[in-house]
Design a protein around this motif. Structure first.
Motif, PDB file in Angstrom:
ATOM      1  N   GLY A  16      -5.244  -7.705  -6.685  1.00 24.58           N
ATOM      2  CA  GLY A  16      -4.010  -7.573  -6.657  1.00 24.58           C
ATOM      3  C   GLY A  16      -3.280  -8.692  -6.405  1.00 24.58           C
ATOM      4  O   GLY A  16      -2.163  -9.026  -6.743  1.00 24.58           O
ATOM      5  N   HIS A 121       0.381   1.907   3.368  1.00 31.02           N
ATOM      6  CA  HIS A 121      -0.214   2.655   2.258  1.00 31.02           C
ATOM      7  C   HIS A 121       0.611   2.992   1.296  1.00 31.02           C
ATOM      8  O   HIS A 121       1.780   3.742   1.454  1.00 31.02           O
ATOM      9  CB  HIS A 121      -1.025   4.017   2.935  1.00 31.02           C
ATOM     10  CG  HIS A 121      -1.699   4.626   1.804  1.00 31.02           C
ATOM     11  ND1 HIS A 121      -2.937   4.542   1.634  1.00 31.02           N
ATOM     12  CD2 HIS A 121      -1.321   5.596   0.981  1.00 31.02           C
ATOM     13  CE1 HIS A 121      -3.424   5.507   0.565  1.00 31.02           C
ATOM     14  NE2 HIS A 121      -2.175   5.934   0.392  1.00 31.02           N
ATOM     15  N   ALA A 332     -15.473  -9.631  -7.499  1.00 34.87           N
ATOM     16  CA  ALA A 332     -14.145 -10.278  -7.412  1.00 34.87           C
ATOM     17  C   ALA A 332     -13.669 -10.958  -8.364  1.00 34.87           C
ATOM     18  O   ALA A 332     -12.373 -11.048  -8.754  1.00 34.87           O
ATOM     19  CB  ALA A 332     -14.375 -11.138  -5.999  1.00 34.87           C
TER      20      ALA A 332
HETATM   21  P1  FAD Z   1     -10.506  -4.845  -3.074  1.00 39.71           P
HETATM   22  O1  FAD Z   1     -11.011  -6.093  -2.701  1.00 39.71           O
HETATM   23  O2  FAD Z   1     -11.426  -3.525  -2.388  1.00 39.71           O
HETATM   24  O3  FAD Z   1      -8.754  -4.727  -2.487  1.00 39.71           O
HETATM   25  C1  FAD Z   1      -8.224  -3.753  -2.568  1.00 39.71           C
HETATM   26  C2  FAD Z   1      -7.137  -3.586  -1.454  1.00 39.71           C
HETATM   27  O4  FAD Z   1      -6.123  -2.326  -1.725  1.00 39.71           O
HETATM   28  C3  FAD Z   1      -7.609  -3.510  -0.047  1.00 39.71           C
HETATM   29  O5  FAD Z   1      -7.006  -4.318   0.908  1.00 39.71           O
HETATM   30  C4  FAD Z   1      -7.300  -2.156   0.351  1.00 39.71           C
HETATM   31  O6  FAD Z   1      -6.826  -1.871   1.843  1.00 39.71           O
HETATM   32  C5  FAD Z   1      -5.804  -1.776  -0.421  1.00 39.71           C
HETATM   33  N1  FAD Z   1      -5.578  -0.607  -0.941  1.00 39.71           N
HETATM   34  C6  FAD Z   1      -6.327   0.362  -1.353  1.00 39.71           C
HETATM   35  N2  FAD Z   1      -5.682   1.744  -1.473  1.00 39.71           N
HETATM   36  C7  FAD Z   1      -4.412   1.089  -1.195  1.00 39.71           C
HETATM   37  C8  FAD Z   1      -3.092   1.865  -1.087  1.00 39.71           C
HETATM   38  N3  FAD Z   1      -2.873   3.306  -1.486  1.00 39.71           N
HETATM   39  N4  FAD Z   1      -1.851   1.400  -0.639  1.00 39.71           N
HETATM   40  C9  FAD Z   1      -2.023   0.059  -0.221  1.00 39.71           C
HETATM   41  N5  FAD Z   1      -3.047  -0.635  -0.219  1.00 39.71           N
HETATM   42  C10 FAD Z   1      -4.131  -0.217  -0.817  1.00 39.71           C
HETATM   43  N6  FAD Z   1     -18.153  -9.784  -5.471  1.00 39.71           N
HETATM   44  C11 FAD Z   1     -18.289 -10.963  -5.777  1.00 39.71           C
HETATM   45  O7  FAD Z   1     -17.810 -11.161  -6.964  1.00 39.71           O
HETATM   46  N7  FAD Z   1     -19.187 -11.922  -5.135  1.00 39.71           N
HETATM   47  C12 FAD Z   1     -19.624 -11.751  -4.149  1.00 39.71           C
HETATM   48  O8  FAD Z   1     -20.308 -12.690  -3.510  1.00 39.71           O
HETATM   49  C13 FAD Z   1     -19.360 -10.456  -3.467  1.00 39.71           C
HETATM   50  N8  FAD Z   1     -19.983 -10.085  -2.344  1.00 39.71           N
HETATM   51  C14 FAD Z   1     -19.571  -9.062  -1.602  1.00 39.71           C
HETATM   52  C15 FAD Z   1     -20.290  -8.719  -0.430  1.00 39.71           C
HETATM   53  C16 FAD Z   1     -19.940  -7.521   0.085  1.00 39.71           C
HETATM   54  C17 FAD Z   1     -20.617  -7.252   1.429  1.00 39.71           C
HETATM   55  C18 FAD Z   1     -18.992  -6.461  -0.526  1.00 39.71           C
HETATM   56  C19 FAD Z   1     -18.842  -5.426   0.114  1.00 39.71           C
HETATM   57  C20 FAD Z   1     -18.589  -6.646  -1.796  1.00 39.71           C
HETATM   58  C21 FAD Z   1     -18.679  -7.834  -2.470  1.00 39.71           C
HETATM   59  N9  FAD Z   1     -18.429  -8.309  -3.604  1.00 39.71           N
HETATM   60  C22 FAD Z   1     -18.552  -9.369  -4.165  1.00 39.71           C
HETATM   61  C23 FAD Z   1     -17.397  -7.292  -4.366  1.00 39.71           C
HETATM   62  C24 FAD Z   1     -15.905  -7.791  -4.261  1.00 39.71           C
HETATM   63  O9  FAD Z   1     -15.648  -7.851  -2.865  1.00 39.71           O
HETATM   64  C25 FAD Z   1     -15.189  -6.575  -4.884  1.00 39.71           C
HETATM   65  O10 FAD Z   1     -15.653  -6.514  -6.328  1.00 39.71           O
HETATM   66  C26 FAD Z   1     -13.837  -7.230  -4.918  1.00 39.71           C
HETATM   67  O11 FAD Z   1     -13.265  -7.325  -3.377  1.00 39.71           O
HETATM   68  C27 FAD Z   1     -12.737  -6.227  -5.662  1.00 39.71           C
HETATM   69  O12 FAD Z   1     -11.500  -6.757  -5.626  1.00 39.71           O
HETATM   70  P2  FAD Z   1     -10.182  -5.602  -5.734  1.00 39.71           P
HETATM   71  O13 FAD Z   1      -9.067  -6.328  -5.630  1.00 39.71           O
HETATM   72  O14 FAD Z   1     -10.449  -4.957  -6.920  1.00 39.71           O
HETATM   73  O15 FAD Z   1     -10.070  -4.550  -4.532  1.00 39.71           O
END
Ligand code: FAD
Ligand code: NAD
Length: 477
Positions: A16, A121, A332
């Protein structure tokens, strides 16, 4: 009156926040809505990745690896260290400082790029002439905005285990596992996936006895089988993790300061194990439940992922979804690249993402990284291939740094020689894999890599040698 934007991004994780910045760079008016609060109850941008995922876990992996090196590896270099001790508050504070630097950094990037940032949210409440209406429920009264385009980037949550309550004190998910105030003497982990082996490595190296219970009969099923086999050997050997595959957990019973886990092994024999802390890491599920999708008719699939096509378009016009909330690997960099592609599509450009060349990295020691197809996938698909392999023990640089475990394996099409997959277990695999990703994106053959000059002595020579090996002409093996 509702504020109007060209683009509303819901979620400020790596998907995002990157989508919001790219859309703003392209001249669109953008709001990014995010609900995350840190342990102090303050809004914190960056999602799972920055707050409780990639970044804090890598900080702890580095600290624990240094502790391990000081204990067991410096002596090989003739460096004798005595009186090594662990300052846990400092170690955790270092991790938190890194997290805080990046999360506050996103707020600055938003300012610089003129992205409006709203905490709370977000959920759909309807659609009208100004676009989609989104209500944001934060700390004050709810506000409603309207946007012509919406990017859903709400990420994922830990998969709950039926009958197990996570309190993040004794029974933890990734949040608790990143913040133990003291090293647990006995740590149990359910799930030998990426989190299980990374967090297991951290606490093992810091002194815990770590037992990992994996339901599947195989270990790291998504990795190349040969890599998974070598990883199992390294993790259960030199690292000292206890990993039990084919383990069926029957019950988890927490007490004040311990937890009892009952499980059956692959032969069906019942075991009762007691741990001081337990980490449950059995996968993640999309975080889409709170979006109020029915108000606008947005389609989710049976598992809760937002349904998208190859360009991240949903069933609704001008609504896109990216990252962990949609199909594909939960990584990520995959989220961020989808964010860029979607922002460019919204701005009228041709956004592009190639899910076939997303690199995977597991930050254990040795590191594991791969891109493309595994050997077992090629066999199952009936694709004829040639394979070249080079062990790090034969690499001068690997010997110099004292990290000789593992190998590089390259798989190339038997007919065209095009690279189909590269699998690395060894030092700095996370960095080495980039060359393979670039090669595959450019449709390179193994001969292309074999003809490219690689610096000496460098770990990248192992990739060069693996490429030579495809044609059975390795020079240093
Ligand atoms: P997210 O990072 O989950 O972000 C989503 C955001 O949206 C959050 O802040 C949440 O609060 C917010 N949100 C959700 N619903 C709403 C709503 N309705 N209104 C407002 N806000 C909302 N990936 C890698 O590539 N390399 C790594 O080394 C790695 N290590 C990791 C280690 C751990 C312990 C974990 C748990 C994950 C790891 N990952 C890693 C995976 C990576 O963190 C995720 O793939 C990545 O964060 C996904 O990004 P995203 O933007 O899709 O979602
Ligand atoms: P995972 O999918 O990697 O592994 C979960 C493991 O738990 C699997 O091996 C599965 O067979 C096992 N399992 C499932 N149910 C079980 C049960 N009842 N009992 C015992 N074992 C069970 O999931 P994860 O480790 O929770 O990580 C979630 C995701 O986060 C990863 O898939 C990855 O996308 C991302 N992540 C990435 C990195 C990285 O890129 N380095 C690091 C951490 C997390």
């Amino acid at each position: 009156m509702a504020k109007n934007f060209d683009v509303a991004v819901i979620g400020a994780g790596p998907g995002g926040y990157v989508a919001a910045i790219r859309a703003a760079q392209l001249g669109l008016s953008v709001v990014c809505i995010d609900a995350w609060k840190n342990a102090q109850g303050k809004p914190s941008l960056g999602g799972t990745c920055l707050n409780v995922g990639c970044i804090p876990s890598k900080a702890l992996l580095e600290s624990s690896e240094n502790f391990e090196r000081a204990h067991h590896k410096f002596a090989d270099h003739g460096i004798n260290v005595t009186g090594i001790s662990l300052d846990m508050p400092k170690l955790l504070a270092r991790k938190q400082k890194i997290v805080d630097t990046f999360t506050t950094g996103i707020a600055l990037l938003f300012k610089k790029n003129k992205v409006a940032s709203m905490h709370g949210h977000g959920r759909f409440v309807g659609a009208g002439p100004d676009g989609y209406q989104i209500e944001i429920a934060g700390d004050g009264a709810p506000e409603t905005i309207a946007a012509k385009h919406v990017v859903i980037a709400t990420g994922s949550l830990p998969r709950p285990m039926p009958g197990v309550t996570v309190d993040n004190k004794v029974v933890c998910d990734n949040i608790g596992a990143l913040s133990f105030a003291e090293v647990p003497k006995r740590l149990g982990v359910i799930g030998a996936g990426v989190i299980g082996v990374e967090m297991g490595s951290v606490w093992r190296r810091l002194g815990a006895e770590v037992t990992i219970l994996e339901a599947l009969p195989s270990f790291l099923a998504a990795a190349d089988e040969q890599v998974a086999k070598e990883a199992f050997r390294q993790f259960t050997g030199p690292l000292g993790l206890k990993i039990y595959t084919g383990a069926k957990v029957a019950s988890v019973t927490p007490a004040e300061n311990s937890v009892t886990v009952e499980y059956a092994d692959r032969e069906g024999t019942r075991h009762v194990a007691e741990f001081d802390r337990l980490v449950v890491a059995i996968g993640r599920v999309p975080n889409t439940a709170g979006l109020n999708v029915d108000s606008v008719g947005l389609k989710l699939d049976a598992r809760g992922y937002v349904e998208v096509d190859g360009t991240c378009r949903t069933n609704l016009p001008n609504v896109f979804a990216i990252g962990d909330a949609v199909r594909g690997p939960m990584l990520a960099h995959k989220s961020s690249e989808e964010g860029v592609a979607v922002a460019e599509t919204i701005a009228g450009q041709s956004g592009h993402i190639n899910l076939d060349t997303i690199p995977w990295v597991i930050y254990t020691a040795p590191e594991i990284a791969w891109v493309g197809r595994t050997e077992q996938e090629l066999k199952a698909a009936g694709i004829a291939y040639r394979s070249g392999q080079f062990p790090f023990i034969a690499s001068g640089r690997a010997r110099a740094i004292g990290e000789t475990a593992g190998f590089v394996k390259m798989l190339a099409c038997a007919e065209t020689d095009r690279i189909l997959g590269v699998h690395i277990i060894g030092p700095f695999a996370s960095e080495l894999i980039s060359e393979a990703v670039v090669a595959m994106e450019f449709g390179a053959t193994s001969e292309d890599i074999a003809r490219i000059v690689h610096a000496h002595p460098s770990l990248s020579e192992a990739l060069h040698e693996a490429a030579l090996g495809v044609d059975k002409r390795s020079l240093n093996l």
